[in-house]
Design a protein around this motif. Sequence first.
Motif, mmCIF file in Angstrom:
data_model
loop_
_atom_site.group_PDB
_atom_site.id
_atom_site.type_symbol
_atom_site.label_atom_id
_atom_site.label_comp_id
_atom_site.label_asym_id
_atom_site.label_seq_id
_atom_site.Cartn_x
_atom_site.Cartn_y
_atom_site.Cartn_z
ATOM 1 N N LYS A 51 0.870 -1.211 0.008
ATOM 2 C CA LYS A 51 0.056 0.036 0.139
ATOM 3 C C LYS A 51 1.015 1.229 -0.242
ATOM 4 O O LYS A 51 0.669 2.081 -0.759
ATOM 5 C CB LYS A 51 -0.769 -0.046 1.224
ATOM 6 C CG LYS A 51 -1.793 1.221 1.258
ATOM 7 C CD LYS A 51 -2.823 0.877 2.765
ATOM 8 C CE LYS A 51 -3.583 2.154 2.740
ATOM 9 N NZ LYS A 51 -4.399 1.995 4.266
ATOM 10 N N HIS B 13 -8.351 1.520 1.280
ATOM 11 C CA HIS B 13 -9.037 0.993 2.152
ATOM 12 C C HIS B 13 -10.524 0.319 1.941
ATOM 13 O O HIS B 13 -10.997 -0.720 2.307
ATOM 14 C CB HIS B 13 -9.121 1.978 3.212
ATOM 15 C CG HIS B 13 -9.861 1.870 4.604
ATOM 16 N ND1 HIS B 13 -9.362 0.867 5.494
ATOM 17 C CD2 HIS B 13 -11.193 2.099 4.960
ATOM 18 C CE1 HIS B 13 -10.259 0.688 6.418
ATOM 19 N NE2 HIS B 13 -11.204 1.536 6.027
ATOM 20 N N GLU B 14 -11.154 1.005 1.072
ATOM 21 C CA GLU B 14 -12.392 0.836 0.408
ATOM 22 C C GLU B 14 -12.328 -0.502 -0.284
ATOM 23 O O GLU B 14 -13.004 -1.577 0.023
ATOM 24 C CB GLU B 14 -13.095 1.733 -0.537
ATOM 25 C CG GLU B 14 -13.481 3.064 0.223
ATOM 26 C CD GLU B 14 -14.527 2.884 1.377
ATOM 27 O OE1 GLU B 14 -15.441 1.965 1.331
ATOM 28 O OE2 GLU B 14 -14.260 3.118 2.463
ATOM 29 N N GLU C 57 -10.179 -2.854 0.335
ATOM 30 C CA GLU C 57 -9.857 -3.732 1.323
ATOM 31 C C GLU C 57 -11.189 -4.430 2.067
ATOM 32 O O GLU C 57 -11.386 -5.482 2.284
ATOM 33 C CB GLU C 57 -9.109 -3.381 2.453
ATOM 34 C CG GLU C 57 -7.494 -3.338 2.158
ATOM 35 C CD GLU C 57 -6.758 -2.692 3.350
ATOM 36 O OE1 GLU C 57 -5.589 -3.083 3.389
ATOM 37 O OE2 GLU C 57 -7.055 -1.844 3.702
ATOM 38 N N LYS C 58 -12.072 -3.139 2.362
ATOM 39 C CA LYS C 58 -13.315 -3.672 2.943
ATOM 40 C C LYS C 58 -14.278 -4.571 2.001
ATOM 41 O O LYS C 58 -14.987 -5.362 2.430
ATOM 42 C CB LYS C 58 -14.232 -2.391 3.079
ATOM 43 C CG LYS C 58 -13.495 -1.690 4.516
ATOM 44 C CD LYS C 58 -14.254 -0.407 4.900
ATOM 45 C CE LYS C 58 -15.498 0.054 4.122
ATOM 46 N NZ LYS C 58 -15.936 1.369 4.822
ATOM 47 N N GLU C 59 -14.300 -4.326 0.514
ATOM 48 C CA GLU C 59 -15.019 -4.978 -0.401
ATOM 49 C C GLU C 59 -14.404 -6.406 -0.760
ATOM 50 O O GLU C 59 -15.285 -7.358 -1.110
ATOM 51 C CB GLU C 59 -15.157 -4.288 -1.467
ATOM 52 C CG GLU C 59 -15.685 -3.096 -1.332
ATOM 53 C CD GLU C 59 -15.983 -1.899 -2.743
ATOM 54 O OE1 GLU C 59 -15.441 -2.545 -3.942
ATOM 55 O OE2 GLU C 59 -16.211 -0.977 -2.623
ATOM 56 N N ASN C 60 -13.201 -6.522 -0.455
ATOM 57 C CA ASN C 60 -12.336 -7.727 -0.979
ATOM 58 C C ASN C 60 -11.548 -8.126 0.334
ATOM 59 O O ASN C 60 -10.316 -8.443 -0.008
ATOM 60 C CB ASN C 60 -11.551 -7.294 -2.271
ATOM 61 C CG ASN C 60 -12.204 -7.045 -3.294
ATOM 62 O OD1 ASN C 60 -13.178 -7.718 -3.768
ATOM 63 N ND2 ASN C 60 -12.417 -5.742 -3.479
ATOM 64 N N LYS C 61 -12.138 -8.510 1.414
ATOM 65 C CA LYS C 61 -11.269 -8.637 2.667
ATOM 66 C C LYS C 61 -10.321 -9.705 2.337
ATOM 67 O O LYS C 61 -9.185 -9.802 2.758
ATOM 68 C CB LYS C 61 -12.286 -8.838 3.835
ATOM 69 C CG LYS C 61 -11.601 -8.857 5.033
ATOM 70 C CD LYS C 61 -12.803 -8.979 6.344
ATOM 71 C CE LYS C 61 -11.825 -8.858 7.790
ATOM 72 N NZ LYS C 61 -12.913 -8.947 8.703
ATOM 73 N N GLU C 62 -10.981 -11.149 1.935
ATOM 74 C CA GLU C 62 -10.067 -12.119 2.047
ATOM 75 C C GLU C 62 -9.050 -12.042 1.028
ATOM 76 O O GLU C 62 -7.804 -12.425 1.418
ATOM 77 C CB GLU C 62 -11.081 -13.334 1.573
ATOM 78 C CG GLU C 62 -10.424 -14.737 1.762
ATOM 79 C CD GLU C 62 -11.440 -15.893 1.111
ATOM 80 O OE1 GLU C 62 -10.839 -16.906 0.545
ATOM 81 O OE2 GLU C 62 -12.601 -15.799 1.458
ATOM 82 N N PHE D 214 -7.398 -9.179 0.173
ATOM 83 C CA PHE D 214 -6.204 -8.278 0.687
ATOM 84 C C PHE D 214 -5.680 -9.192 2.152
ATOM 85 O O PHE D 214 -4.311 -8.943 1.993
ATOM 86 C CB PHE D 214 -6.717 -7.048 1.130
ATOM 87 C CG PHE D 214 -6.879 -6.199 -0.002
ATOM 88 C CD1 PHE D 214 -5.822 -5.298 -0.462
ATOM 89 C CD2 PHE D 214 -8.085 -6.067 -0.710
ATOM 90 C CE1 PHE D 214 -5.814 -4.520 -1.395
ATOM 91 C CE2 PHE D 214 -7.969 -5.279 -1.937
ATOM 92 C CZ PHE D 214 -7.039 -4.483 -2.224
ATOM 93 N N GLU D 215 -6.371 -10.128 2.682
ATOM 94 C CA GLU D 215 -5.498 -10.498 3.831
ATOM 95 C C GLU D 215 -4.638 -11.620 3.153
ATOM 96 O O GLU D 215 -3.584 -11.677 3.781
ATOM 97 C CB GLU D 215 -6.808 -11.331 4.575
ATOM 98 C CG GLU D 215 -7.384 -10.658 5.517
ATOM 99 C CD GLU D 215 -8.621 -11.553 6.245
ATOM 100 O OE1 GLU D 215 -8.947 -12.503 5.813
ATOM 101 O OE2 GLU D 215 -9.295 -10.758 6.985
#
Length: 94
Positions: free
Chosen positions: A31, A54-55, A57-62, A64-65
């Motif tokens: 990032k 950040h948005e 990440e919220k939409e594609n949590k898995e 980005f993890e």
Amino acid sequence: MGSPQSSSSSAEYIRKVHHLIEECIVFKMSKEECMEVLSKHANIKPVITATVWHELEKENKEFFENYAKKNNGKKTRDDDEKGKQDATTSQSSP
């Protein structure tokens, strides 16, 4: 409230930043690296990149993890460049 024209151009701008972040991900940038590159080469303020990231990440949590796990152990591109420079310098030394 803004005009439909400004709202439309804002949405286009966010889509552009989104696309550029995806390009950074293709090159396995963190990032922070992405924020720096987009600031330098696309004149996008780091806060904008961070917000869109950040948005995403919220939409594609898995995703980005997993992305963070895969890239935590990697050297940064700066480390790679420094290593190449060090190798070149040591090869040219007598």
